[in-house]
Design a protein around this motif. Sequence first.
Motif, PDB file in Angstrom:
ATOM      1  N   LEU A 276     -22.377  24.255 -10.968  1.00 50.27           N
ATOM      2  CA  LEU A 276     -21.861  22.949 -11.687  1.00 50.27           C
ATOM      3  C   LEU A 276     -20.490  23.191 -12.221  1.00 50.27           C
ATOM      4  CD1 LEU A 276     -25.166  21.309 -12.559  1.00 50.27           C
ATOM      5  CD2 LEU A 276     -23.880  20.582 -10.661  1.00 50.27           C
ATOM      6  N   ALA A 277     -20.676  24.147 -13.284  1.00 49.36           N
ATOM      7  CA  ALA A 277     -19.421  24.320 -13.891  1.00 49.36           C
ATOM      8  C   ALA A 277     -18.325  24.788 -13.132  1.00 49.36           C
ATOM      9  CB  ALA A 277     -19.705  25.778 -14.746  1.00 49.36           C
ATOM     10  N   ILE A 278     -18.196  25.453 -11.901  1.00 49.62           N
ATOM     11  CA  ILE A 278     -17.301  25.621 -11.019  1.00 49.62           C
ATOM     12  C   ILE A 278     -16.940  24.176 -10.537  1.00 49.62           C
ATOM     13  CG2 ILE A 278     -16.813  26.792  -8.828  1.00 49.62           C
ATOM     14  CD1 ILE A 278     -18.800  28.966  -9.743  1.00 49.62           C
ATOM     15  N   PHE A 279     -17.740  23.475  -9.772  1.00 49.58           N
ATOM     16  CA  PHE A 279     -17.419  22.342  -9.000  1.00 49.58           C
ATOM     17  C   PHE A 279     -16.926  21.284 -10.111  1.00 49.58           C
ATOM     18  CE2 PHE A 279     -19.321  24.062  -5.500  1.00 49.58           C
ATOM     19  CZ  PHE A 279     -19.171  23.289  -4.415  1.00 49.58           C
ATOM     20  N   VAL A 280     -17.528  21.098 -11.519  1.00 50.78           N
ATOM     21  CA  VAL A 280     -16.875  20.271 -12.030  1.00 50.78           C
ATOM     22  C   VAL A 280     -15.362  20.374 -12.285  1.00 50.78           C
ATOM     23  CG1 VAL A 280     -16.600  19.437 -14.448  1.00 50.78           C
ATOM     24  CG2 VAL A 280     -18.968  19.667 -13.355  1.00 50.78           C
ATOM     25  N   GLY A 281     -14.870  21.735 -12.240  1.00 55.26           N
ATOM     26  CA  GLY A 281     -13.445  21.808 -12.571  1.00 55.26           C
ATOM     27  C   GLY A 281     -12.624  21.220 -11.332  1.00 55.26           C
ATOM     28  N   THR A 282     -13.199  21.282 -10.106  1.00 56.80           N
ATOM     29  CA  THR A 282     -12.812  20.885  -8.767  1.00 56.80           C
ATOM     30  C   THR A 282     -12.882  19.247  -8.919  1.00 56.80           C
ATOM     31  OG1 THR A 282     -13.424  22.660  -7.425  1.00 56.80           O
ATOM     32  CG2 THR A 282     -12.763  20.783  -6.446  1.00 56.80           C
ATOM     33  N   TRP A 283     -13.972  18.777  -9.435  1.00 61.02           N
ATOM     34  CA  TRP A 283     -14.269  17.412  -9.383  1.00 61.02           C
ATOM     35  C   TRP A 283     -13.280  16.556 -10.400  1.00 61.02           C
ATOM     36  CZ3 TRP A 283     -20.229  17.622 -10.326  1.00 61.02           C
ATOM     37  CH2 TRP A 283     -20.913  18.228  -9.172  1.00 61.02           C
ATOM     38  N   LEU A 284     -12.686  17.356 -11.363  1.00 55.07           N
ATOM     39  CA  LEU A 284     -11.924  16.769 -12.447  1.00 55.07           C
ATOM     40  C   LEU A 284     -10.273  16.708 -11.903  1.00 55.07           C
ATOM     41  CD1 LEU A 284     -13.172  18.160 -15.569  1.00 55.07           C
ATOM     42  CD2 LEU A 284     -13.334  15.726 -14.726  1.00 55.07           C
ATOM     43  N   LYS A 285     -10.054  17.035 -10.565  1.00 53.58           N
ATOM     44  CA  LYS A 285      -8.617  17.151 -10.065  1.00 53.58           C
ATOM     45  C   LYS A 285      -8.102  15.732 -10.200  1.00 53.58           C
ATOM     46  CE  LYS A 285      -8.730  21.208  -6.945  1.00 53.58           C
ATOM     47  NZ  LYS A 285      -8.213  21.573  -5.477  1.00 53.58           N
ATOM     48  N   PRO A 286      -8.534  14.602  -9.698  1.00 56.41           N
ATOM     49  CA  PRO A 286      -8.068  13.372  -9.877  1.00 56.41           C
ATOM     50  C   PRO A 286      -7.426  13.046 -11.312  1.00 56.41           C
ATOM     51  CG  PRO A 286      -9.962  13.124  -8.729  1.00 56.41           C
ATOM     52  CD  PRO A 286      -9.679  14.422  -9.384  1.00 56.41           C
ATOM     53  N   SER A 287      -8.034  13.768 -12.401  1.00 52.65           N
ATOM     54  CA  SER A 287      -7.538  13.432 -13.888  1.00 52.65           C
ATOM     55  C   SER A 287      -6.036  13.974 -13.935  1.00 52.65           C
ATOM     56  CB  SER A 287      -8.464  14.056 -14.815  1.00 52.65           C
ATOM     57  OG  SER A 287      -8.439  15.486 -14.644  1.00 52.65           O
ATOM     58  N   GLY A 288      -5.796  15.155 -13.071  1.00 52.39           N
ATOM     59  CA  GLY A 288      -4.528  15.852 -13.395  1.00 52.39           C
ATOM     60  C   GLY A 288      -4.443  16.974 -14.211  1.00 52.39           C
ATOM     61  N   VAL A 289      -5.809  16.999 -15.079  1.00 45.75           N
ATOM     62  CA  VAL A 289      -5.744  18.212 -16.046  1.00 45.75           C
ATOM     63  C   VAL A 289      -6.938  19.106 -15.669  1.00 45.75           C
ATOM     64  CG1 VAL A 289      -4.502  16.748 -17.675  1.00 45.75           C
ATOM     65  CG2 VAL A 289      -6.853  16.603 -17.628  1.00 45.75           C
ATOM     66  N   ASN A 290      -6.948  20.052 -16.645  1.00 46.20           N
ATOM     67  CA  ASN A 290      -7.957  21.002 -16.282  1.00 46.20           C
ATOM     68  C   ASN A 290      -9.334  20.521 -17.389  1.00 46.20           C
ATOM     69  OD1 ASN A 290      -7.571  21.810 -19.131  1.00 46.20           O
ATOM     70  ND2 ASN A 290      -6.429  23.685 -18.444  1.00 46.20           N
ATOM     71  N   MET A 291     -10.546  21.157 -17.209  1.00 45.37           N
ATOM     72  CA  MET A 291     -11.532  20.799 -17.570  1.00 45.37           C
ATOM     73  C   MET A 291     -11.396  20.832 -19.185  1.00 45.37           C
ATOM     74  SD  MET A 291     -15.412  22.370 -17.645  1.00 45.37           S
ATOM     75  CE  MET A 291     -15.463  22.647 -15.874  1.00 45.37           C
ATOM     76  N   PHE A 292     -10.845  21.590 -19.824  1.00 38.89           N
ATOM     77  CA  PHE A 292     -10.537  21.763 -21.387  1.00 38.89           C
ATOM     78  C   PHE A 292      -9.828  20.489 -21.735  1.00 38.89           C
ATOM     79  CE2 PHE A 292      -7.834  22.659 -24.993  1.00 38.89           C
ATOM     80  CZ  PHE A 292      -8.983  23.006 -25.890  1.00 38.89           C
TER      81      PHE A 292
END
Length: 415
Positions: A276-292
């Motif tokens: 989930l941690a790995i995928f959330v980083g990919t799922w957040l791509k539309p935001s244009g920023v990284n998870m942090f």
Amino acid sequence: MALTAKSFAYDVLTNQRHTRWIAPLLILGDAFLCALVIWKVAYTEIDWTTYMQQISLYISGERDYTLIKGSTGPLVYPAAHVYIYTLLFHLTDGGRDILLGQALFAVLYLATLIVVVACYRETGAPPYVFPLLALSKRLHSIFVLRMFNDGVAAFAMWVAIYLCLRHKWTAGIAVWSFGVAIKMTLVLFVPAIAVLTLLSLGLARSISLGAIAVLIQVLLAIPFLQANATGYLSRAFELSRQFLFKWTVNWRFVGEETFLSREFSLGLLVLHISLLAIFVGTWLKPSGVNMFHFLQDTLQGRQQTALLSKSFIMTVMLSSLAIGLVCARSLHYQFFAYLAWTTPFLLWRAGLHPVLIYVVWALQEWAWNVFPSSSASSAIVVLSLAVQIIGVYFNGLGEADGKSDKSGRRKARAQ
């Protein structure tokens, strides 16, 4: 002429405009298949009688979950399950009219198929994957022959997905929460729903939708919470359930000693969280920023909402489900109700060649029809899920699937 025929066949298999006539034919053909199954295949009792025994206790006035039992065990499903099967109890003469019950579940199966087809069409899935939606022997068994509550939960799941695809977030979350109140399996969507609502609506609206989901659970459970709140929560949402090796479909190949060990259970939990941690980083791509930075912007109220594509929304939701299923301690045969219609989409989004899609689908279907499960079949169950998850991670979540709304206006509003 041969070239023309070949071009026509290619167009039919790949051009989405043909789904307008393929989909109705598919549903009509499956309706005939459901009727054939009811007519030709003998009914085999598994849980239906137990459901009815439990419901008879509920109808007689029992509200303490720890005292509601049947011949195969106690009531271990949330409140909405009780209400739905109470309706079925009355419609089928206390569960004695098996034929009517099967007919009702055939209608439920077809209604679910219609919603699934609508979701596939919304996301632009090609026609060649549509036949896979109607060919599963195990899926017909779960709905039409066994009348498991997983069929009802799967219907709620796909209605919720469809509503989310249309950006009707409030209605979608409400239906999803109702599905959770049928069977806890749908909790596997929580990570995806959290990410999608944060991306589309922002923090405040996401929290309010979460509160609505929780409120629905409480309202449905009030009679049972008043009678014995601890008993209801421990039975309906039991997290410490002991799993029997003889019933597992997915991890038989590791051996009984490993399967029952605490280390194996903890390992699966760690794997689930890690994926989930790995995928959330990919799922957040539309935001244009990284998870942090996304979390930082969200907490500081500086997050920009994103307009998400339908294919992105469905990919995130179904990959969250697949991750949960591959990391599950034990899958039973009825869990295929959630996976059968998920697999063709994820394999397509993974970028597999159509021939490979059919091969992986066929192997998975074979594995779920082996009874009892074997080391080979259980390995195929896990490997087919792994193919879907890995493929989607590397190929199924492109940045073009969602764009940040730079103006800050929320284009994807809750309906």
